[in-house]
Design a protein around this motif. Structure first.
Motif, PDB file in Angstrom:
ATOM      1  N   ASP A  38       0.527  -1.307   0.003  1.00  0.00           N
ATOM      2  CA  ASP A  38      -0.116   0.004  -0.380  1.00  0.00           C
ATOM      3  C   ASP A  38       1.233   1.192   0.325  1.00  0.00           C
ATOM      4  O   ASP A  38       0.628   2.273   0.546  1.00  0.00           O
ATOM      5  CB  ASP A  38      -1.060   0.555   1.173  1.00  0.00           C
ATOM      6  CG  ASP A  38      -2.667   0.453   1.053  1.00  0.00           C
ATOM      7  OD1 ASP A  38      -3.038   0.521  -0.060  1.00  0.00           O
ATOM      8  OD2 ASP A  38      -2.429   0.574   1.775  1.00  0.00           O
ATOM      9  N   GLN A  39       1.946   1.168  -0.691  1.00  0.00           N
ATOM     10  CA  GLN A  39       2.658   2.477  -0.897  1.00  0.00           C
ATOM     11  C   GLN A  39       2.192   3.168  -2.274  1.00  0.00           C
ATOM     12  O   GLN A  39       2.905   4.765  -1.695  1.00  0.00           O
ATOM     13  CB  GLN A  39       4.863   1.844  -0.626  1.00  0.00           C
ATOM     14  CG  GLN A  39       5.125   1.019   0.276  1.00  0.00           C
ATOM     15  CD  GLN A  39       6.200   0.602   0.439  1.00  0.00           C
ATOM     16  OE1 GLN A  39       6.630   0.517  -0.941  1.00  0.00           O
ATOM     17  NE2 GLN A  39       6.331  -0.210   1.503  1.00  0.00           N
ATOM     18  N   LEU A  40       1.748   2.577  -2.475  1.00  0.00           N
ATOM     19  CA  LEU A  40       1.025   3.717  -3.802  1.00  0.00           C
ATOM     20  C   LEU A  40       0.049   4.101  -4.102  1.00  0.00           C
ATOM     21  O   LEU A  40       0.097   3.669  -2.912  1.00  0.00           O
ATOM     22  CB  LEU A  40       1.265   2.652  -5.007  1.00  0.00           C
ATOM     23  CG  LEU A  40       2.033   2.045  -5.968  1.00  0.00           C
ATOM     24  CD1 LEU A  40       1.973   0.862  -7.318  1.00  0.00           C
ATOM     25  CD2 LEU A  40       3.444   3.267  -6.107  1.00  0.00           C
ATOM     26  N   TRP A  41      -0.178   5.733  -4.283  1.00  0.00           N
ATOM     27  CA  TRP A  41      -1.213   5.802  -3.591  1.00  0.00           C
ATOM     28  C   TRP A  41      -1.423   7.483  -5.124  1.00  0.00           C
ATOM     29  O   TRP A  41      -0.154   7.607  -6.395  1.00  0.00           O
ATOM     30  CB  TRP A  41      -1.199   6.891  -2.950  1.00  0.00           C
ATOM     31  CG  TRP A  41      -0.337   8.115  -1.969  1.00  0.00           C
ATOM     32  CD1 TRP A  41       1.309   7.671  -2.123  1.00  0.00           C
ATOM     33  CD2 TRP A  41       0.019   9.315  -2.634  1.00  0.00           C
ATOM     34  NE1 TRP A  41       1.862   8.661  -1.564  1.00  0.00           N
ATOM     35  CE2 TRP A  41       1.813   9.740  -1.500  1.00  0.00           C
ATOM     36  CE3 TRP A  41      -0.653  10.210  -2.511  1.00  0.00           C
ATOM     37  CZ2 TRP A  41       2.189  10.977  -1.737  1.00  0.00           C
ATOM     38  CZ3 TRP A  41      -0.819  11.675  -2.720  1.00  0.00           C
ATOM     39  CH2 TRP A  41       1.027  11.496  -2.421  1.00  0.00           C
ATOM     40  N   VAL A  42      -2.695   7.882  -4.714  1.00  0.00           N
ATOM     41  CA  VAL A  42      -3.200   8.636  -6.620  1.00  0.00           C
ATOM     42  C   VAL A  42      -3.089   9.886  -5.784  1.00  0.00           C
ATOM     43  O   VAL A  42      -3.714  10.558  -4.824  1.00  0.00           O
ATOM     44  CB  VAL A  42      -4.303   8.540  -7.200  1.00  0.00           C
ATOM     45  CG1 VAL A  42      -4.386   9.387  -8.224  1.00  0.00           C
ATOM     46  CG2 VAL A  42      -3.794   7.239  -6.895  1.00  0.00           C
ATOM     47  N   ALA A  43      -2.407  11.057  -6.595  1.00  0.00           N
ATOM     48  CA  ALA A  43      -2.920  13.052  -6.148  1.00  0.00           C
ATOM     49  C   ALA A  43      -3.280  13.321  -6.789  1.00  0.00           C
ATOM     50  O   ALA A  43      -3.925  12.675  -8.345  1.00  0.00           O
ATOM     51  CB  ALA A  43      -0.683  13.325  -6.339  1.00  0.00           C
ATOM     52  N   TYR A  44      -4.290  14.107  -7.309  1.00  0.00           N
ATOM     53  CA  TYR A  44      -5.515  14.444  -8.187  1.00  0.00           C
ATOM     54  C   TYR A  44      -5.127  16.209  -8.463  1.00  0.00           C
ATOM     55  O   TYR A  44      -4.993  16.942  -7.234  1.00  0.00           O
ATOM     56  CB  TYR A  44      -6.754  14.504  -7.680  1.00  0.00           C
ATOM     57  CG  TYR A  44      -7.101  13.055  -7.605  1.00  0.00           C
ATOM     58  CD1 TYR A  44      -7.513  12.096  -7.956  1.00  0.00           C
ATOM     59  CD2 TYR A  44      -6.411  12.125  -5.790  1.00  0.00           C
ATOM     60  CE1 TYR A  44      -7.798  10.789  -8.296  1.00  0.00           C
ATOM     61  CE2 TYR A  44      -7.183  11.162  -6.154  1.00  0.00           C
ATOM     62  CZ  TYR A  44      -7.812  10.579  -6.765  1.00  0.00           C
ATOM     63  OH  TYR A  44      -7.848   9.293  -6.615  1.00  0.00           O
ATOM     64  N   GLN A  45      -5.220  15.950  -9.858  1.00  0.00           N
ATOM     65  CA  GLN A  45      -4.814  17.675  -9.852  1.00  0.00           C
ATOM     66  C   GLN A  45      -5.814  18.009 -10.723  1.00  0.00           C
ATOM     67  O   GLN A  45      -6.350  17.716 -11.851  1.00  0.00           O
ATOM     68  CB  GLN A  45      -3.440  18.059 -10.786  1.00  0.00           C
ATOM     69  CG  GLN A  45      -2.929  19.404 -11.591  1.00  0.00           C
ATOM     70  CD  GLN A  45      -1.722  19.188 -12.034  1.00  0.00           C
ATOM     71  OE1 GLN A  45      -1.548  18.649 -12.972  1.00  0.00           O
ATOM     72  NE2 GLN A  45      -1.572  20.405 -12.304  1.00  0.00           N
ATOM     73  N   PRO A  46      -6.599  19.258 -10.339  1.00  0.00           N
ATOM     74  CA  PRO A  46      -8.083  20.128 -11.022  1.00  0.00           C
ATOM     75  C   PRO A  46      -6.923  20.328 -12.985  1.00  0.00           C
ATOM     76  O   PRO A  46      -6.330  20.339 -13.394  1.00  0.00           O
ATOM     77  CB  PRO A  46      -8.340  20.717 -10.093  1.00  0.00           C
ATOM     78  CG  PRO A  46      -6.782  21.747  -9.550  1.00  0.00           C
ATOM     79  CD  PRO A  46      -6.208  20.682  -9.785  1.00  0.00           C
ATOM     80  N   VAL A  47      -8.349  19.878 -13.699  1.00  0.00           N
ATOM     81  CA  VAL A  47      -8.698  20.043 -14.835  1.00  0.00           C
ATOM     82  C   VAL A  47      -9.586  21.205 -15.100  1.00  0.00           C
ATOM     83  O   VAL A  47     -10.475  21.269 -14.858  1.00  0.00           O
ATOM     84  CB  VAL A  47      -8.424  19.398 -16.308  1.00  0.00           C
ATOM     85  CG1 VAL A  47      -8.660  19.838 -17.900  1.00  0.00           C
ATOM     86  CG2 VAL A  47      -7.712  17.933 -15.699  1.00  0.00           C
TER      87      VAL A  47
END
Ligand code: C2E
Ligand code: MG
Ligand code: MG
Ligand code: MG
Length: 271
Positions: A38-47
């Motif tokens: 569980d070391q991978l995660w997702v960051a979210y950038q607005p469009v």
């Protein structure tokens, strides 16, 4: 003497190379465990829609928190994953995680998810099934998912890419060409692909405000894309001047630190 020095030089390069290969192998081993641990995660950038100033989508950007090295950027570990076949499991994990997250936000926010596919994922015969699985499991409607494929990935094998894009299109997802302007594609080739969005590479945006030449180039990319019925997004908007220039040129969407960087938690609610 000269021969001995030459030998020494080679020995020196050997040590460097060996260290590089070892580091590479260790990191690759670590990456193998990263999904399970569980070391991978997702960051979210607005469009952002440049007409309404509202976020219409978020791009999911993969992050790896390494137990020793801290946060490793995808620029480093995606190539590693591609070399080692890990990309297919990591890619599937990313799709499941991000579609679940956006599906959970959608009752409140009308956001789409943009997700990146790597060249190796395009070669995976199960790709259509993996995407379909993530949609079914998360409940995210297909039209709320946009898959981004780089121009250079498409150009590695345009005919194969066309087949894959058509198979994804059958699912009802939206398709974007990423990093456009860096991959030497032609108008004729683009016309035959089922694309919805063209994302202009950051390198064109950086000097946009100070270069008449770039303004003309970007302006003609936008005109061409619109003629093909594509929505145009610009990447890497860092200043108000770049934003204003892109608006003037009729660019539809924008993404960049000036509009909002990638974040781990929280979703954009508009500006
Ligand atoms: P990309 O798809 O072109 O994503 C945009 C990159 O630009 C992201 O870097 C983002 O953080 C960065 N960026 C956004 N706004 C700005 C800005 O204003 N200025 C600058 N200088 N940079 C900006 P990141 O997150 O490091 O990702 C790099 C690349 O790694 C992505 O490029 C994409 O090709 C790849 N990548 C990221 N996540 C995934 C993934 O889940 N799967 C695959 N296959 N590739 C991924
Ligand atoms: Mg992208
Ligand atoms: Mg890009
Ligand atoms: Mg880019």
């Amino acid at each position: 003497q000269a021969k001995a020095r030459g030998g020494g030089r080679y020995a020196f390069f050997d040590v460097e190379l060996r260290e590089r290969v070892q580091r590479h192998m260790v990191l690759e081993q670590d990456l193998r465990h990263a999904v399970r641990q569980d070391q991978l995660w997702v960051a979210y950038q607005p469009v952002v829609d440049l007409r309404t100033d509202r976020a219409v989508a978020v791009e999911g950007l993969l992050r790896w928190t390494h137990p020793l090295h801290g946060v490793v950027s995808p620029g480093e570990f995606i190539p590693l994953a591609e070399e080692s076949d890990l990309i297919n499991s990591i890619g599937a994990h990313m799709l499941h995680t991000a579609t679940r997250r956006i599906a959970a936000e959608r009752p409140w926010l009308d956001l789409k998810l943009n997700a990146n596919l790597s060249p190796r994922q395009l070669e995976d015969p199960d790709l259509q099934g993996i995407v379909q699985g993530a949609l079914a499991e998360s409940g995210l409607p297909a039209r709320a998912l946009c898959l981004e494929i780089t121009e250079s990935a498409i150009m590695q094998d345009p005919a194969a890419a066309a087949r894959v894009l058509h198979s994804l299109r059958e699912l009802g997802v939206c398709l974007a060409i990423d990093d456009f302007g860096t991959g030497h594609s032609s108008l004729a080739q683009l016309r035959r692909l089922p694309l919805d969005i063209l994302k202009i590479d950051r390198s064109f945006v950086t000097d946009l405000a100070d270069s008449d030449e770039l303004r003309i180039i970007v302006g003609s990319i936008i005109t061409m894309a619109h003629a093909l019925g594509l929505t145009v997004a610009a990447e890497g908007i860092e200043t108000e001047e770049q934003l204003a220039a892109l608006r003037d040129l009729g660019c539809d969407q924008g993404q960049g630190y000036h509009l909002g960087g990638p974040v781990a938690d929280g979703m954009p609610t508009g500006r």
